[in-house]
Motif scaffolding. Sequence first.
Motif, PDB file in Angstrom:
ATOM      1  N   GLY A  81       1.473  -4.273   4.876  1.00 16.63           N
ATOM      2  CA  GLY A  81       1.193  -2.845   5.603  1.00 16.63           C
ATOM      3  C   GLY A  81       1.279  -3.693   7.191  1.00 16.63           C
ATOM      4  O   GLY A  81       1.878  -4.558   7.356  1.00 16.63           O
ATOM      5  N   LYS A  82       0.597  -2.699   7.897  1.00 18.52           N
ATOM      6  CA  LYS A  82       0.462  -3.213   9.316  1.00 18.52           C
ATOM      7  C   LYS A  82      -0.872  -2.699   9.577  1.00 18.52           C
ATOM      8  O   LYS A  82      -1.617  -2.039   8.516  1.00 18.52           O
ATOM      9  CB  LYS A  82       1.499  -2.180  10.386  1.00 18.52           C
ATOM     10  CG  LYS A  82       1.424  -0.742  10.037  1.00 18.52           C
ATOM     11  CD  LYS A  82       2.339  -0.083  10.876  1.00 18.52           C
ATOM     12  CE  LYS A  82       2.311   1.726  10.697  1.00 18.52           C
ATOM     13  NZ  LYS A  82       3.297   2.113  11.687  1.00 18.52           N
ATOM     14  N   PRO A  83      -1.580  -3.070  10.831  1.00 16.12           N
ATOM     15  CA  PRO A  83      -3.044  -2.918  10.976  1.00 16.12           C
ATOM     16  C   PRO A  83      -3.545  -1.507  10.564  1.00 16.12           C
ATOM     17  O   PRO A  83      -2.815  -0.580  10.937  1.00 16.12           O
ATOM     18  CB  PRO A  83      -3.075  -3.088  12.644  1.00 16.12           C
ATOM     19  CG  PRO A  83      -2.189  -4.303  12.800  1.00 16.12           C
ATOM     20  CD  PRO A  83      -1.199  -3.809  11.720  1.00 16.12           C
ATOM     21  N   ASN A  84      -4.225  -1.478   9.849  1.00 13.67           N
ATOM     22  CA  ASN A  84      -5.027   0.010   9.406  1.00 13.67           C
ATOM     23  C   ASN A  84      -4.129   0.995   8.454  1.00 13.67           C
ATOM     24  O   ASN A  84      -4.448   1.963   8.135  1.00 13.67           O
ATOM     25  CB  ASN A  84      -5.607   0.793  10.618  1.00 13.67           C
ATOM     26  CG  ASN A  84      -6.370  -0.106  11.399  1.00 13.67           C
ATOM     27  OD1 ASN A  84      -7.442  -0.680  10.779  1.00 13.67           O
ATOM     28  ND2 ASN A  84      -6.415   0.154  12.673  1.00 13.67           N
ATOM     29  N   PRO A 102       2.735   4.613   0.568  1.00 14.69           N
ATOM     30  CA  PRO A 102       2.435   4.797  -0.961  1.00 14.69           C
ATOM     31  C   PRO A 102       1.327   6.040  -0.777  1.00 14.69           C
ATOM     32  O   PRO A 102       0.885   6.414  -1.814  1.00 14.69           O
ATOM     33  CB  PRO A 102       1.540   3.610  -1.327  1.00 14.69           C
ATOM     34  CG  PRO A 102       1.347   2.856  -0.164  1.00 14.69           C
ATOM     35  CD  PRO A 102       2.370   3.314   0.811  1.00 14.69           C
ATOM     36  N   HIS A 103       0.842   6.579   0.410  1.00 14.89           N
ATOM     37  CA  HIS A 103      -0.108   7.549   0.541  1.00 14.89           C
ATOM     38  C   HIS A 103       0.580   8.718   0.480  1.00 14.89           C
ATOM     39  O   HIS A 103      -0.015  10.043   0.444  1.00 14.89           O
ATOM     40  CB  HIS A 103      -0.955   7.512   1.783  1.00 14.89           C
ATOM     41  CG  HIS A 103      -1.556   6.104   2.001  1.00 14.89           C
ATOM     42  ND1 HIS A 103      -0.893   4.931   2.600  1.00 14.89           N
ATOM     43  CD2 HIS A 103      -2.611   5.601   1.419  1.00 14.89           C
ATOM     44  CE1 HIS A 103      -1.699   3.863   2.526  1.00 14.89           C
ATOM     45  NE2 HIS A 103      -2.848   4.302   1.690  1.00 14.89           N
ATOM     46  N   TYR A 104       2.016   8.980   0.305  1.00 15.62           N
ATOM     47  CA  TYR A 104       2.691  10.053   0.506  1.00 15.62           C
ATOM     48  C   TYR A 104       3.024  10.520  -0.943  1.00 15.62           C
ATOM     49  O   TYR A 104       3.885  10.036  -1.580  1.00 15.62           O
ATOM     50  CB  TYR A 104       4.234   9.954   1.505  1.00 15.62           C
ATOM     51  CG  TYR A 104       4.773  11.343   1.551  1.00 15.62           C
ATOM     52  CD1 TYR A 104       4.367  12.409   2.283  1.00 15.62           C
ATOM     53  CD2 TYR A 104       6.074  11.356   0.852  1.00 15.62           C
ATOM     54  CE1 TYR A 104       5.218  13.504   2.555  1.00 15.62           C
ATOM     55  CE2 TYR A 104       6.836  12.442   0.858  1.00 15.62           C
ATOM     56  CZ  TYR A 104       6.496  13.470   1.724  1.00 15.62           C
ATOM     57  OH  TYR A 104       7.019  14.565   1.807  1.00 15.62           O
ATOM     58  N   PRO A 105       2.431  11.651  -1.585  1.00 16.26           N
ATOM     59  CA  PRO A 105       2.728  11.773  -2.935  1.00 16.26           C
ATOM     60  C   PRO A 105       4.079  12.653  -3.168  1.00 16.26           C
ATOM     61  O   PRO A 105       4.514  13.459  -2.042  1.00 16.26           O
ATOM     62  CB  PRO A 105       1.426  12.963  -3.027  1.00 16.26           C
ATOM     63  CG  PRO A 105       1.227  13.432  -1.984  1.00 16.26           C
ATOM     64  CD  PRO A 105       1.506  12.619  -0.922  1.00 16.26           C
ATOM     65  N   GLN A 106       4.613  12.529  -4.291  1.00 20.60           N
ATOM     66  CA  GLN A 106       5.932  13.210  -4.500  1.00 20.60           C
ATOM     67  C   GLN A 106       5.584  13.824  -5.913  1.00 20.60           C
ATOM     68  O   GLN A 106       4.837  13.665  -6.805  1.00 20.60           O
ATOM     69  CB  GLN A 106       6.882  12.251  -4.855  1.00 20.60           C
ATOM     70  CG  GLN A 106       7.363  11.457  -3.493  1.00 20.60           C
ATOM     71  CD  GLN A 106       8.457  12.417  -2.652  1.00 20.60           C
ATOM     72  OE1 GLN A 106       8.405  13.610  -2.938  1.00 20.60           O
ATOM     73  NE2 GLN A 106       9.069  11.726  -1.741  1.00 20.60           N
TER      74      GLN A 106
END
Length: 216
Positions: A81-84, A102-106
Amino acid sequence: MGHAGACGGGASRGRGRGGRAHAEGRRGGRRGGERGGEASQWRSVLILVPLVLGIDHMDARYLESLRRTFAFPQSVGIAGGKPNTSLYFIGTHRSDVLFLDPHYPQQAVDFPEGPISACHVDTSSYHCNTIRHMPLSAIDSSLALGFYCATQADFDDLCDRMRQLAQLSNGAPLLTVGNKADLATYVVKEVPEMDTSSLGDSLEDTSDIEDNWELV
């Protein structure tokens, strides 16, 4: 800087930043056949190697080696990732890294029975309308490499590729690979004695504690 200590076969355990990733299991399997009079069976393995490649930011010495791992046929991407923000990196384009959030649901796809080629279902959720990317140098230095080896040949090929990558790293390898016998170099076989006569009776008696340590 992260290192992997040995590659040998089946299950894997990993440590980053000065640690060692150790993968070992039963040799042979689909390619090796019988060994020592007994049939050995290979089990598919997912190897995760956590690394810390810098303190406050990604060390530029590791960028080229990191980019090359995406071309390995065993690679399943990098969890990082990147910070936060946690991201799943799946490939590179020039100096950028491509990623999924990964926080974007499909929406799940419900496939009916029968050949997939004959199914008429909406698979739009398998694709992205926008290609997400960012500079490889901007990712967080704490990450985990992922590799999937379905066969013994896949695993052996991965070890060979990692050895070659280390040779091209100009002294800054992502990880190092060795055989099981190399683990002997990490065993503390003897602890030097210390002169404690000046401390009197203040020391606790620990003579019954085993003094041989083994890192695995």
